[in-house]
Design a protein around this motif. Sequence first.
Motif, PDB file in Angstrom:
ATOM      1  N   UNK A   1       0.548  -1.240  -0.099  1.00  0.00           N
ATOM      2  CA  UNK A   1       0.010  -0.095  -0.164  1.00  0.00           C
ATOM      3  C   UNK A   1       0.751   1.226   0.015  1.00  0.00           C
ATOM      4  N   UNK A   2       1.826   1.443   0.923  1.00  0.00           N
ATOM      5  CA  UNK A   2       2.760   2.492   0.816  1.00  0.00           C
ATOM      6  C   UNK A   2       3.366   2.586  -0.253  1.00  0.00           C
ATOM      7  N   UNK A   3       4.034   1.473  -1.028  1.00  0.00           N
ATOM      8  CA  UNK A   3       4.713   1.766  -2.072  1.00  0.00           C
ATOM      9  C   UNK A   3       4.022   2.101  -3.442  1.00  0.00           C
ATOM     10  N   UNK A   4       2.755   1.562  -3.652  1.00  0.00           N
ATOM     11  CA  UNK A   4       1.792   1.917  -4.544  1.00  0.00           C
ATOM     12  C   UNK A   4       1.471   3.414  -4.366  1.00  0.00           C
ATOM     13  N   UNK A   5       1.252   3.742  -3.223  1.00  0.00           N
ATOM     14  CA  UNK A   5       0.851   5.211  -2.816  1.00  0.00           C
ATOM     15  C   UNK A   5       2.145   6.265  -3.354  1.00  0.00           C
ATOM     16  N   UNK A   6       3.273   5.783  -2.991  1.00  0.00           N
ATOM     17  CA  UNK A   6       4.479   6.617  -3.338  1.00  0.00           C
ATOM     18  C   UNK A   6       4.497   6.576  -4.941  1.00  0.00           C
ATOM     19  N   UNK A   7       4.509   5.452  -5.433  1.00  0.00           N
ATOM     20  CA  UNK A   7       4.390   5.346  -6.995  1.00  0.00           C
ATOM     21  C   UNK A   7       3.435   6.359  -7.708  1.00  0.00           C
ATOM     22  N   UNK A   8       2.152   6.499  -7.071  1.00  0.00           N
ATOM     23  CA  UNK A   8       0.865   7.338  -7.763  1.00  0.00           C
ATOM     24  C   UNK A   8       1.590   8.592  -7.577  1.00  0.00           C
ATOM     25  N   UNK A   9       2.224   9.065  -6.394  1.00  0.00           N
ATOM     26  CA  UNK A   9       2.627  10.519  -6.379  1.00  0.00           C
ATOM     27  C   UNK A   9       3.806  10.778  -7.444  1.00  0.00           C
ATOM     28  N   UNK A  10       4.650   9.712  -7.667  1.00  0.00           N
ATOM     29  CA  UNK A  10       5.573   9.879  -8.674  1.00  0.00           C
ATOM     30  C   UNK A  10       5.022  10.013 -10.004  1.00  0.00           C
ATOM     31  N   UNK A  11       3.928   9.156 -10.249  1.00  0.00           N
ATOM     32  CA  UNK A  11       3.467   9.544 -11.555  1.00  0.00           C
ATOM     33  C   UNK A  11       2.805  10.672 -11.799  1.00  0.00           C
ATOM     34  N   UNK A  12       2.098  11.365 -10.573  1.00  0.00           N
ATOM     35  CA  UNK A  12       1.519  12.698 -10.798  1.00  0.00           C
ATOM     36  C   UNK A  12       2.551  13.667 -11.029  1.00  0.00           C
ATOM     37  N   UNK A  13       3.685  13.646 -10.695  1.00  0.00           N
ATOM     38  CA  UNK A  13       4.966  14.389 -10.611  1.00  0.00           C
ATOM     39  C   UNK A  13       5.390  14.410 -12.015  1.00  0.00           C
ATOM     40  N   UNK A  14       5.128  13.180 -12.754  1.00  0.00           N
ATOM     41  CA  UNK A  14       5.752  13.166 -14.194  1.00  0.00           C
ATOM     42  C   UNK A  14       6.651  11.980 -14.477  1.00  0.00           C
ATOM     43  N   UNK A  15       6.894  11.248 -13.371  1.00  0.00           N
ATOM     44  CA  UNK A  15       8.044  10.229 -13.759  1.00  0.00           C
ATOM     45  C   UNK A  15       7.491   9.351 -14.745  1.00  0.00           C
TER      46      UNK A  15
END
Length: 370
Positions: A44-58
């Motif tokens: 859950x924590x890893x997916x949440x962080x990846x979603x934040x990175x996706x939003x930032x443009x990763x």
Amino acid sequence: MSVRPYRDIERRKSRKIRVGNVEVGGDAPISVQSMTNTLTTDVAATVAQIHRLEEAGADIVRVSCPDQESSLALKDIIKQVSVPIVADIHFHYKRAIEAAESGAACLRINPGNIGSTDRVREVVKAAKDHGCSMRIGVNAGSLERELLEKYGEPCPEAMVESALNHARILEDLDFREFKISVKASDVFLAVAAYYGLADACDYPLHLGITEAGGLRGGTVKSSIGMGNLLWAGIGDTLRVSLSADPVEEIHVGFDILKSLGLRTRGVQIVSCPSCARQGFNVVDTVAELEKRLAHISTPISLSIIGCIVNGPGEARETDIGLTGGGGGNHKMYISGRPDHNISTEKMVDHIVELVEERAAKIEAAKAAAE
């Protein structure tokens, strides 16, 4: 050659590979990566962080797989995210095989610690079977013992030799879907190694200054090293390594590329450092605008200049501009031309509105053209 040849960057010609649905190398845009710092087993924590990175443009996100539980957790993580996931593998070749089976788009292996050629052969088979690309990740801090004995210390020649030796192993196994990195925390060492590698092969290169430091120091160090290489046309994907929120790595990566005109994403703000001539508080205004415009991914240029010394000139070169005036009354520029006045109290809201409107028009025109 363009009308401004001093801005031209001729990218090194490299072959193209794929990391999931992202092309790396050739004529593909230089992609920006980051890496999660959550426990991979905490899905859950890893997916949440990846979603934040996706939003930032990763474009790509790397996830560490230090144990079997982590490499198997990738299966649940990958189902819930959109960006391609790179499995970061050290020491245990079986983790690479498990990661490939779990759906990783790319396997990052370090030739200094992955093991024998037989183990690499098994990793290559798993990559082929599951459509993974790979990254040969050479690091100055973990070079093979024989190379350290040969050269006496980590040096550019040792790093390039390590990379090419491992590339040869993959080539002998009829595998060429890989990129290479030769990272060091020493900027001089890393840059020299990348220059040597760029001359020695045509594989796509993953840029990075490893263990660069905290947000400010690491940003400066990475910008010097990677900026040097990118300006010379070297580099197909990059990761800024910061002891900071991984989202900051994405922001810095895009800012480096935007500064060189190699990639445009979001609002690029041109602003003065401010002085006694400023007609409004430039520092606070820029900080507020950066925060409120962070959601814009459409490339737009915005100048925020405190007075008329450089304000009109900078505004001529940007999509939207603000130049400070007297008595709390400032000049707005649209597409380089003076357009209307705005008060200090209303200017931030007004600029946000103008940028959002412009972004919406650009995106609508783009959609209509497709």
